[in-house]
Design a protein around this motif. Structure first.
Motif, short mmCIF file in Angstrom:
data_model
loop_
_atom_site.label_atom_id
_atom_site.label_comp_id
_atom_site.label_asym_id
_atom_site.label_seq_id
_atom_site.Cartn_x
_atom_site.Cartn_y
_atom_site.Cartn_z
N LEU B 236 0.84 -1.20 0.00
CA LEU B 236 0.00 0.00 0.00
C LEU B 236 0.87 1.25 0.00
O LEU B 236 0.59 2.23 -0.71
N PRO B 263 -0.28 -4.02 16.05
CA PRO B 263 -0.62 -3.26 14.84
C PRO B 263 0.62 -3.08 13.97
O PRO B 263 1.68 -2.71 14.45
N PRO B 264 0.49 -3.34 12.69
CA PRO B 264 1.62 -3.25 11.78
C PRO B 264 1.88 -1.79 11.39
O PRO B 264 1.01 -0.93 11.58
N ALA B 266 1.80 1.33 9.32
CA ALA B 266 0.90 1.76 8.27
C ALA B 266 1.69 2.59 7.26
O ALA B 266 2.85 2.90 7.49
N PRO B 267 1.11 2.91 6.14
CA PRO B 267 1.86 3.67 5.13
C PRO B 267 2.33 5.01 5.68
O PRO B 267 1.53 5.85 6.06
N ARG B 268 3.65 5.18 5.70
CA ARG B 268 4.22 6.40 6.29
C ARG B 268 4.07 7.60 5.39
O ARG B 268 4.34 8.72 5.78
N LEU B 270 1.24 8.56 3.89
CA LEU B 270 -0.19 8.81 3.68
C LEU B 270 -0.49 10.28 3.39
O LEU B 270 -1.47 10.60 2.72
N ALA B 271 0.37 11.17 3.87
CA ALA B 271 0.14 12.60 3.61
C ALA B 271 0.17 12.91 2.12
O ALA B 271 -0.40 13.92 1.69
N ALA B 273 -1.54 11.58 0.07
CA ALA B 273 -2.93 11.48 -0.39
C ALA B 273 -3.57 12.85 -0.54
O ALA B 273 -4.51 13.01 -1.32
N ILE B 274 -3.07 13.83 0.19
CA ILE B 274 -3.65 15.18 0.09
C ILE B 274 -3.29 15.80 -1.25
O ILE B 274 -4.16 16.11 -2.06
N LEU B 280 -8.76 6.32 -0.89
CA LEU B 280 -8.57 4.96 -0.40
C LEU B 280 -9.92 4.51 0.15
O LEU B 280 -10.47 5.17 1.03
#
Lengths: 343, 343
Positions: B236, B263-264, B266-268, B270-271, B273-274, B280
C-alpha cells in the motif's frame, strides 16, 4: 505616464528549514518595485495571509505547488489596493483605488498581472475576510465537507484543528446543514470554550489533555460518520477507530507532521477501513473553485445573518510576518491568521 | 418420511490462534447430523472454500462477521449435492440431486435452511468455480475494480496478490476492459510467469526479490491510477508513492498483517494522499451482490470464450482442510484454494 518605482519590503526564504522553521531561515529585504507595465497593476498590500500549507513549499520537493525559491520573495494570498495601472488598461478593468485579492503576498507592494487579481467589495465584510472565511480556507471547508466527505444531514461530524480558519467553518457549516452532532478538537481549553460557546459545537476537547482516541470516543459515543482532517497522526487514527460503517474522511491537512524530519507513524488501524468500508480522500481546494459562487452566496448569507461566526488572529506589520507564520505551526492562532500591513 | 442421521466430520476451532495459526488450534470431529426438518435440506459437500478472511474470524473481536466460536464448527462457502429434503418442500424448490452453493463449509454434511442455499448449474463450469472465479472472490474482483476503485479504460492498474483468486481476476478484468497497463505482484517467480504468460499482465514482479516501491516504480514508470490492495503494508505504501493524481485504491485485504500480534506499520507516506487527491476506500463483497447478475453474465462469457483464465489449487479431503487454510496464509496457492471432499 510612467509610475515611479516604490520601495517595498518583502520576505525571502534564505535557507530551507530542517524540522521546525526558525527566524534565521527568512530575511526581510528592501527592494525597488518598478511601476506597472502594460497589463499590470501595482498593488499596495493591506493584509497578507500566512497558512500552514506554506510549510510544504519551504521544502525542496516536488508537490502540487512549486517550492519557494531561495533568495526570492515568498508568495501567498493577499488583499490590497491598486495604486497604479499600466498603460492601455482595458475598459472596465481594474482602476486605481480598487480593492483586489491576488497571490503575491509576503511583501508591501506587488506588481500583479491584471488577469491574476480579482476585484473585491470592501463593504459587506472586512477586507481580511477575503483571506479567510470568504476566501481560500472558507472554500476549503465548504468543498471538503460537502463534496469530498459527502456530508449528509443527520450525520455526526468530527473536525480536528477546529478552532483554526478551516476547522471552525467546517463545524459550523455541518451544524447549519443539519448535522446530528458536531465534535471538534483544539489545542487549548480556551479554544474548546470558543467551539462550544460561540461556534455551536455539540462537543469539543483539548487534545493536549489526553489521548485523542479516548476523548473522541467519549465526545461521540455513537461514532462518527465524517471526519475532516487538518491534523493527521493520532487524530486520523482515532477517527478510524470511531468511524461508523461507510464513514468518510476528507484529508485536508496534516499539520502534526509538517515539521517532521522523518516519516511520521501512520494510522496503525488502517485495516479497519476494509470492514467498515471507509473512504479516505485527499483534497486540494484548487479542484473546487467551481463551487466558489455557491459558496460565497451561502456562506456570505450566513455571515450577514450572524449565523456563522469567525475569528481572526491579526498580527500587525510586514516585519512580523514570519513570526505570525511560525505561530500558526505552534497553534497560536484562533481562526484565520492575518498579517495586516502598516499603512 | 424421516431421513436417518448421517455421520459427518467437521472442523472446530478449539482455541484462538496467537499470530500464525497452527494445526493445534483446530480439531476434526465426528458428529451425527440429523435428517432435515421442514424447510431444510441435507447437503453432502463436494468442495469447500478456504479464504484469507477466515483468519479474522478466528480472533475474538467485533468485526463485520461474527468470530468463529470455540468448539463449534467453522463455516464458509461450499458447494454440494442435496441428499435429503425436509417435509413439505415448496413446489419447484430444491430437490434431491440438485447442486447448491451455501455457507456451511468446513464439514462433510450440512443441514441448510432452504433459503440459504442457491441452486447452481454444474454444466457450464466445474462446480468448484462457484467458489472462485464465478463466486465470492470473482465478484469481489469485479465490484472492487469497477465500482469501488472506479476503474476507467485507459488507466494503469496495479494489483497485489495477483496470482490469488481475487487478484488474478482483477488484472484480467482490467485488461479486458481496456486498461492501458496492468501490473501485478506475487510471491514467487513461477506466479510472476503465470501473470505474464497466461493472464496477460503487462508487467509483474516477485515482491520477495526486493523492495516493493522500487519494483513497482520500474514496472509502472508512468505511475498508476488504480490500486487493488490484497496485501496492505509495504504494498500500500508503494502504491501511494506511485499513484498519479486522483488515483484510487480499493482496500480489499491486508493479508500481510492478518497474523500480526500487534498493529503493523501503516503507510508512512499517507500525507501524499492530500496533494495527489487520492481516494482509499475499503470494501466488503457483501455490499455488492446487486452486481451479481451483471458479473455472472460478463465474466461467464469471458470464461466461455477463453478470454479470462483461472487457476485452482485443489487439496483433497476434508481432513486436509486446515492445512489448505494454513497454506493460503503462506501463499502456497495459485488461484482459488479449494478443498475437494472425498466421495
Amino acid at each position: 505616464m510612467t509610475t515611479p518605482p516604490v520601495t517595498s519590503r518583502e520576505w525571502h526564504l534564505v535557507r530551507r528549514p530542517e524540522g521546525v522553521p526558525t527566524p534565521e531561515d527568512f530575511a526581510l529585504r528592501e527592494v525597488e518595485v518598478a511601476g506597472p507595465g502594460s497589463g499590470q497593476i501595482l498593488v499596495r498590500n493591506l493584509h497578507m495571509s500566512v497558512d500552514p500549507y506554506m510549510r510544504g513549499r519551504m521544502n525542496d520537493v516536488k508537490s502540487y505547488l512549486p517550492p519557494f525559491r531561495i533568495d526570492r520573495p515568498m508568495d501567498g494570498g493577499a488583499v490590497g489596493v491598486v495604486v497604479a495601472v499600466g498603460d492601455a488598461p482595458e475598459p472596465g478593468g481594474l482602476a486605481v483605488g480598487d480593492h483586489v485579492l491576488h497571490g503575491l503576498g509576503w511583501r508591501e507592494y506587488a506588481l500583479v498581472e491584471t488577469g491574476r487579481a480579482v476585484r473585491i467589495d470592501p463593504r459587506p465584510v472586512p477586507l481580511s475576510a477575503y483571506l479567510g472565511v470568504l476566501g481560500m480556507p472558507g472554500l476549503t471547508a465548504y468543498a471538503g465537507l460537502l463534496r469530498v466527505a459527502e456530508f449528509k444531514a443527520g450525520e455526526t461530524v468530527f473536525v480536528s484543528g477546529a478552532a483554526g480558519a478551516v476547522g471552525g467553518q467546517v463545524g459550523q457549516i455541518a451544524r447549519l446543514k443539519g448535522a446530528a452532532r458536531v465534535v471538534g478538537s483544539a489545542g487549548s481549553d480556551e479554544k474548546v470554550k470558543l467551539l462550544l460557546e460561540e461556534y455551536g459545537f455539540d462537543a469539543a476537547f483539548n487534545y493536549r489533555n489526553g489521548p485523542v482516541a479516548g476523548q473522541l470516543a467519549q465526545a461521540a459515543p455513537g461514532g462518527i460518520d465524517v471526519y475532516f482532517d487538518n491534523v493527521g497522526g493520532d487524530h486520523l487514527e482515532a477517527a478510524i477507530s470511531s468511524f461508523n460503517p461507510h464513514g468518510r474522511a476528507a484529508l485536508c491537512g496534516m499539520i502534526a507532521q509538517y515539521n517532521a524530519t522523518e516519516p511520521p507513524p501512520a494510522p496503525r488501524n488502517l485495516a479497519l477501513a476494509i470492514g467498515k468500508r471507509l473512504t479516505l480522500r485527499g483534497m486540494l481546494v484548487g479542484d473546487h473553485y467551481d463551487l466558489q459562487g455557491q459558496f460565497a452566496e451561502e456562506v456570505g448569507g450566513w455571515i450577514a445573518e450572524g449565523r456563522l461566526r469567525y475569528r481572526e488572529t491579526v498580527v500587525e506589520g510586514v516585519e512580523n510576518g514570519v513570526e505570525a507564520f511560525l505561530g500558526i505551526l505552534r497553534g497560536d492562532n484562533t481562526g484565520k491568521m492575518v498579517v495586516t500591513l502598516a499603512a
